[in-house]
Scaffold this active site. Structure first.
Site, PDB file in Angstrom:
ATOM      1  N   GLU A 210      39.331  55.134  39.143  1.00 23.96           N
ATOM      2  CA  GLU A 210      40.260  54.863  40.233  1.00 23.96           C
ATOM      3  C   GLU A 210      41.002  56.512  40.460  1.00 23.96           C
ATOM      4  O   GLU A 210      41.341  56.630  41.770  1.00 23.96           O
ATOM      5  CB  GLU A 210      41.267  53.862  40.144  1.00 23.96           C
ATOM      6  CG  GLU A 210      40.816  52.381  40.363  1.00 23.96           C
ATOM      7  CD  GLU A 210      40.242  51.808  39.088  1.00 23.96           C
ATOM      8  OE1 GLU A 210      40.056  52.565  37.880  1.00 23.96           O
ATOM      9  OE2 GLU A 210      39.460  50.725  39.355  1.00 23.96           O
TER      10      GLU A 210
ATOM     11  N   HIS B 275      45.281  40.933  38.401  1.00 22.75           N
ATOM     12  CA  HIS B 275      44.738  41.091  39.597  1.00 22.75           C
ATOM     13  C   HIS B 275      45.338  40.332  40.759  1.00 22.75           C
ATOM     14  O   HIS B 275      44.691  39.800  41.759  1.00 22.75           O
ATOM     15  CB  HIS B 275      43.220  40.364  39.237  1.00 22.75           C
ATOM     16  CG  HIS B 275      42.379  41.148  38.521  1.00 22.75           C
ATOM     17  ND1 HIS B 275      42.556  41.286  37.128  1.00 22.75           N
ATOM     18  CD2 HIS B 275      41.523  42.040  38.781  1.00 22.75           C
ATOM     19  CE1 HIS B 275      41.436  42.092  36.762  1.00 22.75           C
ATOM     20  NE2 HIS B 275      40.886  42.460  37.625  1.00 22.75           N
TER      21      HIS B 275
END
Lengths: 324, 328
Positions: free
Chosen positions: A60, A129
């Site tokens: 990321e 998540h």
């Protein structure tokens, strides 16, 4: 008018700009032939090829860093983080790089980039998540933050996000990707900083973001039957924020509930409440009330998650309390 | 490799410029005229100079907190740099960046950076931009030894090598991450070894030998321009000053600085120039005087410039929004 899902609308916005501008490109984890974890980029790889729709490593920091570096040198990248929760891994590139470059370099460099950030809960994805981390982003001068609640808004805001010369954080609610809605045949960008009155009312204002807009509309429909007229305002962009629309509504209704899916502590909802109390205190006939997730990580078991996340019942109860 | 006299003179001039600029900045800081954090490049001049000599104006660099040398070597203007150190409105960043954040988009300088390791990923992004547009530009990424322990080092080199991006990763190994010596922050001596992990060329050169740096970077730039991907070049060097001005450098073993001063990159070039009759002593003296004058001009320019208007504090956060100010 045509029907489109929220996910399709986001894709359509990207597709339109990619057809018009060679410099618009997409990269992220599994965004290529796989079509993205939630299928949002499906078909774009086939249309635009692997140069413009690129799979990255699961990395990321470099996904966001690549957006910064390529935006600073002339591209208009759209970076997808698979989940907003993964921001933690790439946060420096957003907070200390993307957000700061223009200012600390005295306007010398701009970074026109979009970061797509699927957030929100309700799908049993548990603690890592399911978060709603908008406040981390709105806290940082230099970032713009967008959070559409309908397909129409998602499409119009995606166009504006890509057109923008600054870094735009495009928050999407993952539980809404399949939600259908009407989209105008004539497609126009929606200006950042312009909210939308999703339901007009006179007795109380509910300011809601993302999926909570729909929870608020559900509550408003029920409350109407009880003679309470609720105005539901969706700011659509958290920064720049359409303060005027919110304040005007409160001036009329004199009461307000703020509904977001974030945990309450340190939330953007708290910022909204502070702004409203600073600017509308003497217009208010009752204390401001916030409806948010409980201050816990998001749990897995459906009954626990359902209990932790805010819903239409919580908004209904909050409105009743403020109206009492 | 035969290096032309013209190139040698140009590199000599740049190294002297950096040394003199930094020495002046050091004194200005000591006098209290320049504030904030100032990280000086004295002793490391050969790295930025040798590296940037292979770059064109339209190539990019990413720089670090110790960035003055990179900016000067890439063609930055001393006047605007000095004004920025003073926080003046005529500075490169209109006084908003200071010593640590100088950028010049017109020279491909994507900014000095206060976050150790941030440049690896930004340079990789610039490399992506270049490859995407299909030009033969390159991006040189400068970073220190300690930054190679950040995740960004791995992320950037992994992606740049996988996509064969035109990035030259130039490690300035000056032996310390602030106060922690290399032996205490990583289990290797030669950082270029890490290139093996990415299946790219890795080379260690004497970072105080401007010719060695020039040759290594020239080869890496040529590879990058041809689409053959990144290279990792480690330049072993030493910073004469502390991490920042005011650092007492108690962590240095006795005699270490003196040993490195014997390897001062500038006299080495001067000796070469005289031995090979590239310039006469008189010509070198004249060049030095010219640079002295340039530095003083830069200081005068900075001193004569105004501090930015306070209204500018809320500008340039965004391209199209001016933030709220306050009445005071």
């Amino acid at each position: 008018m045509k029907q489109m899902t929220y996910g399709e609308a986001i894709r359509e916005g990207m597709r339109i700009r990619m057809r018009e501008d060679e410099n618009v490109c997409i990269f992220g984890e599994d965004v290529g032939a796989f079509g993205g974890c939630f299928g949002v980029t499906a078909g774009l790889f086939d249309e635009f090829g692997d140069k413009r729709v690129r799979d990255t490593p699961i990395s990321e920091g470099v996904i966001i860093g690549c957006a910064v570096g390529s935006a600073a040198t002339g591209l208009r990248p759209i970076a997808e983080l698979m989940f907003i929760d993964f921001l933690t891994v790439g946060m420096d590139q957003l907070v200390n790089q993307a957000a700061k470059m223009r200012y600390m370099f005295g306007g010398n460099i701009s970074v026109p980039m979009v970061v797509r950030l699927p957030g929100g809960g309700g799908v049993s994805a548990a603690a890592q998540h399911s978060q709603s981390l908008e406040a981390w982003l709105t806290h940082v001068p230099g970032l713009k933050v967008v959070y559409p609640s309908t397909p129409q808004d998602a499409l119009g805001l995606m166009l504006s996000a890509i057109d923008d010369e600054d870094p735009v954080m495009f928050v999407e609610h993952k539980a809404m990707y399949g939600m259908k809605g009407e989209v105008d045949d004539v497609i126009v960008p929606i200006k950042l900083g312009v909210g939308d009155i999703k339901r007009a009312g006179t007795d109380i204002t509910v300011v809601a973001t993302g999926k909570m807009v729909h929870e608020a509309l559900k509550a408003a429909a029920k409350l109407e039957k009880e003679g309470i007229s609720v105005e539901v305002i969706d700011p659509r962009t958290l920064y720049p924020l359409d303060k005027k629309m919110i304040f005007n509504s409160i001036e009329k209704t004199t009461r307000v509930v703020i509904a977001t899916e974030e945990v309450k502590r340190g939330s953007f909802a708290g910022e909204l409440a502070a702004m409203i109390s600073e600017s509308c205190f003497f217009n208010l006939d009752a204390p401001i009330k916030r409806v948010n997730a409980l201050d816990t990580p998001i749990p897995f078991a459906p009954n626990l998650e359902n209990f932790v996340l805010p819903n239409d019942v919580d908004i209904y109860n909050a409105v009743k309390e403020v109206m009492a | 490799m035969k290096i032309s006299n013209e190139t040698i003179i140009e590199m000599y001039e740049k190294m002297v410029k950096i040394r003199k600029f930094e020495t002046r900045a050091m004194n200005l800081f000591a006098e209290g005229q320049v504030g904030g954090f100032v990280h000086l490049y004295i002793g490391e001049e050969a790295v930025a100079t040798g590296a940037c000599e292979s770059l064109r104006d339209d190539d990019y660099i990413t720089s670090t907190h110790r960035g003055h040398g990179h900016i000067l070597a890439k063609g930055g203007d001393m006047k605007y740099m000095m004004a920025e150190l003073f926080g003046k409105e005529t500075g490169y960043c209109k006084g908003k960046g200071g010593s640590m954040h100088i950028a010049d988009a017109t020279k491909g300088i994507l900014g000095a950076n206060g976050i150790v390791g941030a440049g690896h990923n930004i340079a990789t992004g610039a490399g992506l931009g270049i490859q995407y547009k299909g030009t033969d530009q390159v991006c040189a990424c400068f970073f220190g030894d300690a930054s190679t322990n950040q995740s960004t080092f791995h992320e950037g080199l992994n992606l740049a090598s996988t996509w064969k991006l035109p990035v030259v990763f130039i490690c300035e190994n000056n032996g310390y991450g602030i106060s922690v010596s290399q032996a205490r922050h990583q289990n290797i001596t030669d950082i270029s070894q890490r290139a093996v992990s990415y299946n790219i060329p890795g080379i260690t050169v004497d970072g105080n030998d401007v010719f060695a740096v020039f040759e290594a970077v020239q080869e890496a730039v040529a590879r990058a321009r041809k689409g053959q991907g990144p290279t990792l070049i480690e330049c072993k060097t030493y910073r004469w000053r502390g991490h920042f001005e005011g650092d007492p450098t108690v962590y240095r073993p006795e005699g270490e600085l003196e040993q490195w001063k014997k390897k001062d990159p500038i006299p080495r070039v001067e000796k070469y120039i005289l031995d090979n009759q590239v310039m006469t002593q008189a010509e070198m003296d004249k060049l030095n005087e010219k640079i002295d004058a340039l530095v003083e001009e830069a200081v005068d320019f900075a001193l004569a410039s105004k501090f930015p208007d306070i209204s500018s504090a809320v500008e340039d956060v965004y391209t199209d929004i001016v933030e709220e100010g306050r009445s005071r």
